[in-house]
Design an enzyme around this catalytic site. Sequence first.
Site, PDB file in Angstrom:
ATOM      1  N   HIS A  68       0.861  -1.187   0.000  1.00  0.00           N
ATOM      2  CA  HIS A  68       0.000   0.000   0.000  1.00  0.00           C
ATOM      3  C   HIS A  68       0.891   1.229   0.000  1.00  0.00           C
ATOM      4  CE1 HIS A  68      -3.785   2.228   0.786  1.00  0.00           C
ATOM      5  NE2 HIS A  68      -2.952   3.097   1.352  1.00  0.00           N
ATOM      6  N   CYS A  69       0.764   2.046  -1.031  1.00  0.00           N
ATOM      7  CA  CYS A  69       1.635   3.209  -1.196  1.00  0.00           C
ATOM      8  C   CYS A  69       0.913   4.459  -0.705  1.00  0.00           C
ATOM      9  CB  CYS A  69       2.036   3.372  -2.667  1.00  0.00           C
ATOM     10  SG  CYS A  69       3.151   4.769  -2.954  1.00  0.00           S
TER      11      CYS A  69
END
Length: 377
Positions: free
Chosen positions: A184-185
Amino acid sequence: MRGQWSLLLGPARLCLRLLLLLGYRRRCPPLLRGLVQRWRYGKVCLRSLLYNSFGGSDTAVDAAFEPIYWLVDNVIRWCGVVFVVLVIVLTSSIVAIAYLCVLPLILQTYSVPRLCWHFFYSHWNLILIVFHYYQAITTPPGYPPQGRNDMTTVSICKKCINPKPARTHHCSICNRCVLKMDHHCPWLNNCVGHYNHRYFFSFCFFMTLGCVYCSYGSWDLFREAYAAIEKMKQLDKNKLQAVANQTYHQTPPPTFSFRERVTHKSLVYLWFLCSSVALALGALTIWHAVLISRGETSIERHINKKERQRLQAKGRVFRNHYNYGCLDNWKVFLGVDTGRHWLTRVLLPSSHLPHGNGMSWDPPPWVTAHSASVMAV
């Protein structure tokens, strides 16, 4: 260290046992007897509330850190919007400085062919950065369909209680399972998965190229601007000393105009920002390039590492089922089927879909026979 702790804990345990024994005697002071009874009652209550024969130390640690996990997940979820705005603002500031400060300076010194090359390359790089960042933010990473029984199921998600295909993992921030999840960025405020993994890597790659280009191309301008700023500081210092000494009959030292001050500080800001981003983002890009060459994601790297160690202890060799070879891994990742696609799908903006649907991972038909043999384990 363990011996020192045993020396300290030995007398402490002995004193505790003596206090507990005294607590059972009638001649013991009522205050001490009450403290011992409360201690034992508290232990019974604690064990009755928390005891689980199927649990262990790992379960207790997970339960203790659950509030911290919840806090981190929610903070990252809300900070994602801030990070996206920050990327847009910083990138826009560099573009504005390039047009307002750098362009007027190079128009006076560069030749026409050199200007043409910088014009086409910089705008090509900027278009690719904007395109891939927009696509990485707006493209869903891919989620397993609900209510389908025909898909290949590897396991059941413990969070969603739904079938989970191969290479699918649960994102605690998005609270959903993601196909071929990498991570998850927060800089995208989105998960990196099957359908936007290429956009994420392309953005990192072209942003690194752009930062290296700006940092290297503005080196001479940065040196001149930095020297001018030091000169401005010295002139301001001399001016303050002249005012303090009240030498009104002397001619005041020359000062820089407001535009010159802003230009010099903007060039220094541009060079430092681009250089730092080039180093940090370049290292991240190289790391993901290595993972892509091996045919694995960030999560699969940890899983494969543990599996490799487990099989090595048994004298067996681990084989990655999704590793088709370095070149074929890149072709699958970038969606390159023919030689022309290196231009139309890699060097130019392209919104083509990746290979497969993210649930079944059959090798593409053009994968070499060697890669197919590696898959068969």
